[in-house]
Design an enzyme around this catalytic site. Structure first.
Site, PDB file in Angstrom:
ATOM      1  N   HIS A 142      -7.192  -2.249  -5.873  1.00  0.00           N
ATOM      2  CA  HIS A 142      -5.505  -2.677  -5.724  1.00  0.00           C
ATOM      3  C   HIS A 142      -5.417  -2.783  -7.057  1.00  0.00           C
ATOM      4  CE1 HIS A 142      -2.111  -4.719  -3.394  1.00  0.00           C
ATOM      5  NE2 HIS A 142      -1.861  -4.875  -4.819  1.00  0.00           N
ATOM      6  N   HIS A 190      -2.424  -2.530 -10.644  1.00  0.00           N
ATOM      7  CA  HIS A 190      -1.117  -1.880 -11.535  1.00  0.00           C
ATOM      8  C   HIS A 190      -1.805  -0.825 -12.184  1.00  0.00           C
ATOM      9  CE1 HIS A 190       0.755  -2.966  -7.692  1.00  0.00           C
ATOM     10  NE2 HIS A 190       0.062  -4.197  -7.152  1.00  0.00           N
ATOM     11  N   LEU A 191      -1.599   0.343 -12.526  1.00  0.00           N
ATOM     12  CA  LEU A 191      -2.058   0.437 -13.967  1.00  0.00           C
ATOM     13  C   LEU A 191      -0.508   0.794 -15.117  1.00  0.00           C
ATOM     14  CD1 LEU A 191      -5.792   2.588 -13.646  1.00  0.00           C
ATOM     15  CD2 LEU A 191      -5.132   0.003 -14.426  1.00  0.00           C
ATOM     16  N   ARG A 192       0.248   1.152 -14.259  1.00  0.00           N
ATOM     17  CA  ARG A 192       1.828   1.040 -14.716  1.00  0.00           C
ATOM     18  C   ARG A 192       2.446   2.226 -15.597  1.00  0.00           C
ATOM     19  NH1 ARG A 192       3.578  -3.446 -11.495  1.00  0.00           N
ATOM     20  NH2 ARG A 192       3.202  -5.619 -12.201  1.00  0.00           N
ATOM     21  N   ASN A 225       3.145   2.077  -7.370  1.00  0.00           N
ATOM     22  CA  ASN A 225       4.878   1.906  -7.745  1.00  0.00           C
ATOM     23  C   ASN A 225       4.780   2.366  -9.302  1.00  0.00           C
ATOM     24  OD1 ASN A 225       2.632  -0.837  -8.261  1.00  0.00           O
ATOM     25  ND2 ASN A 225       4.465  -1.976  -8.298  1.00  0.00           N
ATOM     26  N   ASP A 277       2.735  -0.256  -1.636  1.00  0.00           N
ATOM     27  CA  ASP A 277       2.409  -1.987  -2.931  1.00  0.00           C
ATOM     28  C   ASP A 277       3.713  -1.896  -3.387  1.00  0.00           C
ATOM     29  OD1 ASP A 277       0.986  -4.376  -2.159  1.00  0.00           O
ATOM     30  OD2 ASP A 277       1.005  -3.697  -5.013  1.00  0.00           O
ATOM     31  N   HIS A 317      -3.784  -8.276   0.366  1.00  0.00           N
ATOM     32  CA  HIS A 317      -3.897  -9.293  -0.420  1.00  0.00           C
ATOM     33  C   HIS A 317      -3.974 -10.058   0.778  1.00  0.00           C
ATOM     34  CE1 HIS A 317      -0.073  -7.432  -0.963  1.00  0.00           C
ATOM     35  NE2 HIS A 317       0.216  -7.018  -2.163  1.00  0.00           N
ATOM     36  N   ASP A 321      -5.191  -6.970  -6.986  1.00  0.00           N
ATOM     37  CA  ASP A 321      -4.036  -6.745  -7.692  1.00  0.00           C
ATOM     38  C   ASP A 321      -3.478  -7.606  -8.882  1.00  0.00           C
ATOM     39  OD1 ASP A 321      -1.355  -6.558  -6.974  1.00  0.00           O
ATOM     40  OD2 ASP A 321      -0.847  -8.312  -5.659  1.00  0.00           O
ATOM     41  N   HIS A 364       2.363  -7.756 -16.869  1.00  0.00           N
ATOM     42  CA  HIS A 364       3.397  -8.042 -17.204  1.00  0.00           C
ATOM     43  C   HIS A 364       3.525  -8.492 -18.260  1.00  0.00           C
ATOM     44  CE1 HIS A 364       5.400  -7.084 -13.124  1.00  0.00           C
ATOM     45  NE2 HIS A 364       4.769  -8.174 -12.533  1.00  0.00           N
TER      46      HIS A 364
HETATM   47 ZN   LIG Z   1       1.734  -6.104  -3.032  1.00  0.00          ZN
END
Ligand SMILES: [Zn+2]
Length: 466
Positions: free
Chosen positions: A92, A94-96, A126, A184, A264, A337, A341
């Site tokens: 889980h 996020h590599l954006r 996402n 997600d 999560h 997760d 940012h």
């Molecule tokens: Zn999530």
């Protein structure tokens, strides 16, 4: 900092090998040749001590070949006191990329993963556009192959555009290389759409990963609806928004029997719901993040927006329930997760800052602090939560630390003490509430085939504790 290199031969001498799959915990010399484990030779502890007294076998890189073309490079490490285990997996992150490269890229994210000890990560879809197409899956795989720092298994969207209306084409996305499906960032709220997705997923053997949150119940909330929210006058997030979706999904799963995974998990009620579902034999799994094993909503009280996340940090009772759930197998694995940012975004204040924190490079020492330093578990358990656990969730094969197996390995220094600060991290963003903390435990080497991500600096000396 880490350096990524290739070696034809890697020797790790006197290393403690922990492999939950092989039920192995022994000191051995491990030799990797041309990307394959050649030998795992048990060594008596006395021998290891004799060696270190006799000769100082520090990390040593050599070229043993003669001709430039035929050169074979060797890495030899005196690994006494270090732990070698199967490569860690984080399912889980996020590599954006594409769409939010100012926060992270597949390149910076994969380097952060390698620095954290991970040989495999599964990025969430996402991005912009969302990964709901064959092209999207291929893009992530191609970019990861170019960067060559870590293996990537993209998670594709459950619904087209992550809009919660039309299930994506699971079969073709699986063929393209997707490892699971999730919207997600949001949950699939519509009952009929989720039921339809469950049936389609079951028919092709796919795993659905749910971000459990009903926005009608969480809308406007910025932290857990509890004492800190009340004291500071910030709108709280009701934990029913998470629990109600887990309940709904388990009800659907009971009828349809598709593979379901709770992302999560953060509430005591949620842990209990998953525990009962497992007792009833449902094909359900769950993950917990390092931060939900360690922090409560009190971490938001200072106004640190790095402690703002979805699901939010909850109460001490929820933390305790998550730890118990991990210990008794209700929760299958730890996943970070990892959600980068920028500093500008996080400077917008508790009400406006986006939720999320980075996690790849702090995962191992934070779980060690929550579960080992508290006396609840040992390194074998921690390694299982980062290897066998996540691979079982995705139905992927875990490579054992054994002869003739492909080299997919992580070398950990369980005693390395280091301070969490931007200069120590490889992610493009530094949004973590653990900045300034001294942590114990760190990956020093991750090996996939001939490729080695190697930490170049020695561990810092520093105080224990925060
Ligand atoms: Zn999530």
């Amino acid at each position: 900092m880490i350096r990524i290199e290739r070696f034809d031969e890697i020797s790790l001498l006197g290393v403690r090998v922990i492999d939950p799959l092989m039920r192995l915990d022994a000191v051995a010399d491990v030799v990797v040749r041309r990307g394959v484990i050649e030998t795992v030779t048990p060594v008596h502890t006395a021998e290891v001590h004799r060696r270190s007294a006799q000769e100082e076998l520090n990390s040593e890189v050599s070229d043993s070949g003669g001709e430039a073309e035929a050169r074979s490079s060797c890495l030899k490490i005196n690994a006494r006191g270090l732990i070698l285990c199967p490569g860690l997996a984080d399912i889980h992150v996020h590599l954006r990329e594409p769409g939010f490269e100012h926060k992270e890229t597949i390149g910076t994210g994969c380097r952060a993963a390698a620095a954290g000890g991970f040989t495999f990560v599964a990025p969430m879809p996402n991005t912009k556009p969302a990964v709901d197409s064959i092209e999207g899956v291929r893009y992530a795989l191609d970019r990861a192959a170019q960067e060559d720092a870590c293996e990537v298994g993209p998670i594709a969207a459950i619904t087209v555009g992550r809009e919660g209306r039309v299930p994506a084409d699971f079969a073709s996305l699986l063929t393209a290389g997707a490892v699971a499906f999730s919207d997600d960032g949001v949950g699939v709220e519509d009952d009929a759409v989720m039921a339809d997705a469950f049936r389609r997923a079951r028919d092709v053997g796919a795993v659905l990963i749910q971000h459990c949150e009903y926005r009608a119940l969480s809308a406007g909330g910025v932290l857990h609806k509890g004492a800190v929210a009340a004291r500071r006058g910030w709108p709280g997030l009701d934990l029913r928004s998470e629990d109600a979706m887990i309940e709904r999904d388990l009800r659907l799963c009971r009828g349809i029997r598709a593979r379901y995974h709770v992302a999560h998990l953060s509430t005591a009620t949620g842990v209990e719901l998953v525990r009962r579902a497992k007792e009833d034999g449902l094909p359900v799994t769950a993950e917990v993040t390092p931060h939900h094993l360690l922090l409560t909503d009190e971490a938001c009280d200072t106004g640190d927006t790095n402690a703002k996340m979805h699901p939010p940090l909850r109460t001490a009772a929820d933390v305790e329930a998550c730890r118990r759930g991990l210990l008794d197998g209700t929760i299958d694995c730890v996943a970070t997760d990892h959600a980068p940012h920028t500093a500008e975004e996080k400077a917008r204040g508790m009400l406006q800052a986006p939720p999320g924190l980075i996690g790849l490079e702090t995962a191992v020492p934070l779980v060690a602090r929550a579960m080992i330093e508290t006396g609840l578990a040992d390194w074998t358990a921690l390694i299982r939560w980062f290897t066998e656990g996540p691979m079982r969730v995705l139905g992927r094969r875990l490579h054992a630390v054994a002869p003739r197996q492909p080299a997919n390995l992580t070398l950990l220094d369980p005693a390395a003490t280091w301070k969490v600060e931007p200069t120590a991290l490889h992610s493009r963003s530094f949004n973590t509430p653990f900045l300034g903390w001294w942590l114990t435990g760190r990956a020093v080497l991750t090996i996939v085939g001939r490729r080695v991500a190697r930490r170049t600096e020695a561990p810092a000396e520093g105080p224990r504790g925060k």
